[in-house]
Design an enzyme around this catalytic site. Structure first.
Site, mmCIF file in Angstrom:
data_model
loop_
_atom_site.group_PDB
_atom_site.id
_atom_site.type_symbol
_atom_site.label_atom_id
_atom_site.label_comp_id
_atom_site.label_asym_id
_atom_site.label_seq_id
_atom_site.Cartn_x
_atom_site.Cartn_y
_atom_site.Cartn_z
ATOM 1 N N ASN A 98 0.792 -1.435 -0.195
ATOM 2 C CA ASN A 98 0.337 -0.353 -0.304
ATOM 3 C C ASN A 98 0.962 1.332 0.102
ATOM 4 O O ASN A 98 1.597 1.762 1.158
ATOM 5 C CB ASN A 98 -0.583 0.392 0.817
ATOM 6 C CG ASN A 98 -1.800 1.043 1.888
ATOM 7 O OD1 ASN A 98 -1.639 2.252 0.552
ATOM 8 N ND2 ASN A 98 -2.069 1.643 2.583
ATOM 9 N N GLY A 99 1.095 2.044 -1.793
ATOM 10 C CA GLY A 99 1.495 3.132 -1.112
ATOM 11 C C GLY A 99 2.354 3.240 -2.713
ATOM 12 O O GLY A 99 1.324 3.242 -2.898
ATOM 13 N N GLU A 479 -20.691 20.562 0.090
ATOM 14 C CA GLU A 479 -21.123 19.615 1.097
ATOM 15 C C GLU A 479 -22.021 18.721 -0.320
ATOM 16 O O GLU A 479 -21.317 17.503 -0.539
ATOM 17 C CB GLU A 479 -21.078 19.094 1.853
ATOM 18 C CG GLU A 479 -21.699 18.172 2.138
ATOM 19 C CD GLU A 479 -20.314 16.904 2.584
ATOM 20 O OE1 GLU A 479 -19.474 17.152 1.889
ATOM 21 O OE2 GLU A 479 -20.480 15.777 2.622
#
Ligand code: M6R
Length: 607
Positions: A98-99, A479
């Site tokens: 992950n990354g 939003e």
């Protein structure tokens, strides 16, 4: 982005890896995969798309072994396909990542020149190839990983297993979160303690540069200098109830309906109802001596920051600069010496916000964060955490995290205002009392759902929707538009109502739905003029206001949603509920994937 899980124990790994991945799917769902070691060899199964596809494959061709790693992907490098799915492996090592490996091109060229062949378009594939290369040079697995980590640039959380080693799982973290935990006979790693909750509740979080060596029932952690370290263990609060929809059709629906309770829980962290008073954490007095505040966040959390600006400036009289995290640190903004910066994040792991936080820290700022995940990196990096008590949020579209952020920020504004003497204790108590009404008011709003579904039916047929509001209704308009876009895929724009005439009005044609958020307030008449302007151009005006507002504009409005009369201090929190419900029911009507909308992931841990 992406979620990783790994375990080493004495019973079949694959079904439990799948269970862990189910709980991590909110982190990405472009592809999934698992690898185990069985009969000294690596067995792999990978599938494009959601976990259900992987489950289908494993059902047909089970994979065995008591040690394994799993991955759920949000694609960065390379399209979502089974070839690009993790784990990536050679015949000796399998890795989930992950990354982002920033120097993958140069590593790949080096490895290709040594004869290694690559099959995927990912950055991650260089990791197993590099470790394999080091194993070939005679390193033992743990040494090979340590040497490989030194060559990687970028962010990662890794799970690594080796052919021929059925009792060795290695985890490492730099930049991306990783938790580890053990029970008597097994050890686990995962991007989030939630993934391990069915197996162990006692977890530790690796720190920057840490590496973990996991064997059945034993976990050893080493820091970046290869010294054995103890990382505090926590009892994770996750329970089974959090992992299911409790009878609702979607997690998002469940989370919308949880708001009265989690608003109350959050309020209880800042408000003493018997004393009628908001309190600030009193061990942080020197943190509150600022003349200006920077607020930084992404997405919905950024809109919480924009809303907070209205409160902080009007009642605490503090100038506030609100910025998007991915812009803040590249703007070259001069930061006040010994200033304070506030960061807002549900996950506490958003890469842009985290990078902005570190930037502010390195420039001498004290750090306050409003965070939902108490054990997150952001919480650990902050001088003061203002917690939200939303509980785990699984729907990718943020709902209860947003309203609880607003509650925490409203309390913070009251507390600061009283401390600075810009409002009296009596005024502070009045505002806190308004917040105390929110659990009941929001609960009432959630009772009459039909009025939202009818409007949502119509919205599901249109191509564009405008959301307009003034003052603290403006961030809620933003939003509203974001919520509709992300789960129904309908184009939507949020604007300050007064800004409409400067451009967006050109979008209005006969029948364009324009949703106005207009609580009774000193700005109501101004918004009413904008409603006139929109109606005059053929807009279908959908008005969210109280009875008085609706009556005043009768004749101009196509549809309305009647809201309770509310003081303008709490109106932004209250008006969030209808815009969530409109987006939710529009998406349900369109049949989109509400909890896992296309192209998105809950926690964006890449820049
Ligand atoms: O975890 P964070 O609050 O830092 O996440 C920030 C954004 O990625 C997040 O709010 C995103 O915009 C949501 N999908 C909105 O519903």
């Amino acid at each position: 982005m992406c979620g990783i899980v790994g375990l080493v124990g004495e019973t079949a790994a694959a079904p439990r890896l799948i269970e862990g991945l189910r709980r991590l799917e909110y982190r990405g769902y472009d592809s999934t995969g698992v690898a185990t070691i069985f009969d000294k060899q690596i067995a792999i199964c990978r599938a494009a798309g959601k976990l259900i596809n992987l489950e289908g494959l494993i059902e047909k061709s089970p994979i065995y072994g008591n040690i394994g790693i799993g991955h759920t992907r949000w694609a960065t490098h390379g399209v979502p396909s089974s070839i690009n799915a993790h784990p990536h492996a050679t015949e000796s090592v399998a890795v989930v990542h992950n990354g982002i490996i920033e120097n993958f091109s140069s590593l790949k060229s080096m490895l290709e020149s040594e004869g290694h062949k690559f099959c995927s378009d990912t950055d991650s594939e260089v990791i197993p190839k590099l470790i394999h290369h080091l194993l070939e040079q005679g390193h033992e697995p743990i040494e090979a990983v340590a040497a490989a980590l030194k060559k990687l640039k970028g962010a990662f959380a890794l799970g690594i297993i080796f052919a021929g080693y059925e009792n060795l799982l290695i985890g490492a973290r730099r930049g991306s979160p990783l938790a580890v935990g053990s029970n008597e006979k097994e050890s686990f790693l995962a991007s989030d303690a939630f993934a391990m909750a069915p197996f162990t509740r006692t977890v530790s979080y690796l720190e920057e540069g840490d590496c973990a060596v996991l064997r059945p029932g034993i976990t050893e952690i080493f820091d970046g200098k290869n010294r054995t370290v103890n990382r505090i263990s926590h009892e994770s609060e996750h329970d089974e109830e959090m992992a299911n929809k409790s009878g609702y059709q979607h997690f998002m629906e469940k989370e919308i309906h949880e708001q009265p309770r989690v608003i109350r829980d959050t309020l209880n962290s800042y408000y003493n109802s018997s004393g009628g008073k908001v309190f600030l954490p009193n061990n942080s007095e020197d943190l509150f001596d600022f003349d200006q505040l920077y607020i930084t966040a992404c997405g919905t959390s950024f809109y919480a920051g924009l809303t907070a600006r209205y409160w902080m400036e009007s009642i605490a009289r503090i100038p506030v600069i609100v910025d998007i995290a991915s812009e803040f640190r590249y703007r070259g903004s001069p930061l006040n010496k010994n200033g304070t910066a506030l960061f807002i994040s549900q996950s506490g792991e958003t890469a842009d916000t985290l990078a902005a936080l570190n930037f502010a820290k390195n420039h001498g700022q004290k750090i306050i964060s409003v965070v939902n995940v108490a054990e997150s990196t952001m919480a650990r990096e902050s001088d003061l955490v203002l917690p939200t008590r939303a509980g785990i949020e699984i729907g990718v579209a943020s709902t209860k995290a947003f309203t609880t952020q607003l509650v925490a920020l409203a309390c913070f504004s009251i507390g600061l205002a009283m401390r600075r003497g810009s409002i009296s204790e009596k005024d502070g108590a009045r505002l806190a009392n308004l917040l105390e009404q929110l659990p009941v008011l929001t609960s009432d709003l959630l009772k009459n759902i039909n009025r939202f579904t009818q409007i949502a039916d119509e919205l599901s047929e249109v191509k564009t929707v405008l959301y307009l509001g003034r003052g603290s209704s403006y961030p809620i308009a933003l939003e509203g538009a974001l919520k509709l876009k992300e789960i129904s895929y309908i184009h939507a724009e949020g604007y300050a109502a007064g800004e409409m005439k400067h451009g967006p009005i050109a979008l209005i044609e006969e029948g364009t739905p324009v949703i106005f958020l207009a609580p009774s307030s000193p700005l109501f008449d101004k918004t009413a003029s904008n409603i006139q302007e929109a109606a005059a151009r053929g807009a279908r005006v959908i008005l969210l206001s109280d009875q008085k507002g609706i009556n005043e504009l009768d004749g101009l409005i196509y549809k309305s949603i009647e809201m309770p009369e509310a003081d303008e201090f709490i109106a932004p929190i209250l008006y969030t509920i209808p815009i969530q419900l409109l987006a939710y029911y529009t998406a349900v009507c369109k049949g989109t994937d509400v909890d896992q909308p296309r192209n998105l992931a809950k926690s964006v841990t890449v820049e």
